[in-house]
Scaffold this motif. Structure first.
Motif, short mmCIF file in Angstrom:
data_model
loop_
_atom_site.label_atom_id
_atom_site.label_comp_id
_atom_site.label_asym_id
_atom_site.label_seq_id
_atom_site.Cartn_x
_atom_site.Cartn_y
_atom_site.Cartn_z
N VAL A 225 -28.44 -8.83 -26.74
CA VAL A 225 -29.16 -7.95 -27.66
C VAL A 225 -28.77 -8.25 -29.10
O VAL A 225 -27.62 -8.66 -29.36
N PRO A 226 -29.70 -8.08 -30.06
CA PRO A 226 -29.36 -8.30 -31.46
C PRO A 226 -28.44 -7.17 -31.96
O PRO A 226 -28.65 -6.01 -31.61
N SER A 227 -27.45 -7.55 -32.74
CA SER A 227 -26.56 -6.53 -33.33
C SER A 227 -27.38 -5.60 -34.21
O SER A 227 -27.25 -4.38 -34.14
N ASP A 228 -28.26 -6.21 -35.04
CA ASP A 228 -29.18 -5.43 -35.88
C ASP A 228 -30.60 -5.68 -35.38
O ASP A 228 -31.14 -6.78 -35.54
N PRO A 229 -31.20 -4.67 -34.74
CA PRO A 229 -32.53 -4.86 -34.14
C PRO A 229 -33.60 -5.24 -35.18
O PRO A 229 -34.68 -5.69 -34.83
N GLU A 230 -33.27 -5.03 -36.47
CA GLU A 230 -34.24 -5.39 -37.54
C GLU A 230 -34.01 -6.81 -38.06
O GLU A 230 -34.75 -7.31 -38.89
N SER A 231 -32.91 -7.44 -37.59
CA SER A 231 -32.59 -8.77 -38.16
C SER A 231 -33.24 -9.89 -37.34
O SER A 231 -32.93 -10.05 -36.15
N ASP A 232 -34.10 -10.66 -37.99
CA ASP A 232 -34.74 -11.79 -37.28
C ASP A 232 -33.70 -12.78 -36.78
O ASP A 232 -33.81 -13.33 -35.68
#
Ligand code: GCO
Length: 428
Positions: A225-232
């Protein structure tokens, strides 16, 4: 922790536990892990597997306890280095031992899932380069033919390779497992050859077993999973980590095509699993600031003795991913390393909640094997992490069922996790 409503499972659902040969048997002195343990600084605190839990001699005791608790299945490992101790030598004694083990489990009502390869290989095999060399697969095929012929009559389910991606990465990329190499090219070669070994085991077991057996791979599917869900960048990192660690092997089994950039069609790989064994422990958090190092926990999370966080929803994600392939699914490993037994009860409850949710959403999940029935040798971390539902005295090998073991057994007997059972065993 409170449970608000009963989590009920279908009739015939397998309530199991899981272990592996090297981690519990003791005396596996003819494989690469025993050799690895003798080297300096390979195992935490200089621990060794030694006699381990002495399951090799106490298997009847262990199965009697498991059946007595109420579980109805157990996943165990067959040790290649016992069956074929030297190149070309078959140890009849070892075959007869495993026949007694399988017969004992079956006589006590335990459905056995037997794993042909769970990280350990005979030393003579690894001295030839092991799975780094594709031609060495022939030695593995010979071993598969022996156990198919001799042991299949005593069981219905085989697991081929345990966690092929973990095996390739830990041995040849991080170097934390034997042979301790840190070579990306070698790791990719092993990532390829080990899934060919899986396919060879699948076909060998299907072809040489005198009876019908169900054969499935055991795949560890961390939820990247991305640490920051908004970070591409974080999203991209999670996707590429998943492609390398999960999708490469899953896509290969479903299509016959291995693809880490260039595509390669592998004969016999497509459809080489009757079911999926899913091992799940945690999310892997992907942060562009550590581009090659996903982490198994977030800074503020409560961590287990493995330094892992607890993320039950990642198990749901793994089951729903496998659902797309339309094959039966067994949770072949899920567990927590902790001395806080109430936390273990909460962990099991929260993950079984996810299993029920996946079944409600159409996933054909047919069993859950808690890792592990007994505290055991946790590879490079030695004896520190304790996963077991059962502890044991290292001097006398006397077993002691923990409260979590009593809890899990009662759920197994009832076929459900109920608020009453949770309240009975968990002290907040
Ligand atoms: C693995 C192996 C087990 C481990 C367990 C806890 O996933 O590494 O299958 O042998 O002991 O998963 O780490």
């Amino acid at each position: 922790m409170k449970l608000n409503k009963t989590i009920e499972f279908p009739k015939g659902f397998l309530w199991g536990t899981a272990a592996s040969s090297h981690q519990v048997e003791g005396g596996n002195s003819n494989n690469d892990w025993w050799d690895w343990e003798q080297k300096p600084d390979t195992i935490k605190n200089g621990d060794k597997s030694g006699k381990s839990c002495n399951h090799y001699e106490l298997y009847e005791t262990d199965f009697r306890i498991l059946a007595g608790m109420g579980t109805n299945a157990h996943r165990l490992g067959i040790e290649w280095s016992r069956i074929v101790p030297e190149e070309g030598t078959i140890n009849r004694e070892a075959i007869d031992h495993y026949k007694r083990v399988l017969d004992s489990a079956r006589s006590m009502g335990l459905e056995v899932f037997a794993t042909t390869h769970h990280f350990t290989s005979p030393l003579w095999f690894t001295k030839k380069g092991g799975f780094l060399i594709e031609e060495n697969l022939d030695y593995f095929k010979q071993y598969i033919e022996i156990i198919a012929r001799e042991l299949s009559p005593l069981l219905n389910y085989w697991n081929t390779i345990n966690e092929p991606a973990v095996y390739a990465v830990m041995g040849w990329m991080t170097g934390i497992f034997p042979p301790g190499h840190q070579d990306v090219g070698e790791s990719i070669k092993v990532l390829r050859n080990i899934i060919l070994a899986h396919a060879a085991a699948y076909h060998g077991l299907k072809e040489h077993s005198p009876n019908e057996v169900q054969v499935g791979i055991v795949k560890n599917i961390p939820h990247f999973v991305p640490s920051d869900p908004e970070s591409d960048q974080d999203i991209q990192m999670a996707a590429s980590q998943d492609n390398f660690f999960n999708e490469y092997h899953l896509h290969g089994i479903e299509t016959g095509i291995l693809n880490l950039g260039e595509q390669e069609e592998i004969s016999g790989l497509k459809g080489s699993t009757d079911f999926y064994g899913l091992n799940y422990y945690m999310e892997m958090i992907c942060d562009q600031n550590h581009p090659t190092e996903p982490t198994p926990s977030r800074p503020d999370e409560k961590k287990t003795q493995m330094e892992w966080g607890v993320h039950p929803s990642g198990l749901y994600a793994g089951m729903m991913r496998l659902k797309e392939y339309g094959r039966p699914i067994y949770i072949t490993e899920n567990g927590i390393a902790t001395d806080d037994d109430s936390w273990r009860i909460d962990y099991i409850t929260r993950h079984l909640e996810q299993v029920r949710k996946a079944i409600d959403d159409g996933a054909d999940v047919r069993g859950y094997f808690y890792w592990s029935n007994i505290d055991n040798f946790e590879w490079a971390l030695g004896w520190t992490p304790r996963f077991g539902l059962i502890g044991f005295d290292p001097d006398t090998f006397e077993r002691k069922v923990k409260t979590s073991g009593e809890f899990y057994g009662e759920c197994a007997r009832v076929g459900a996790v109920t608020p009453e059972i949770v309240a009975k065993y968990i002290n907040d």
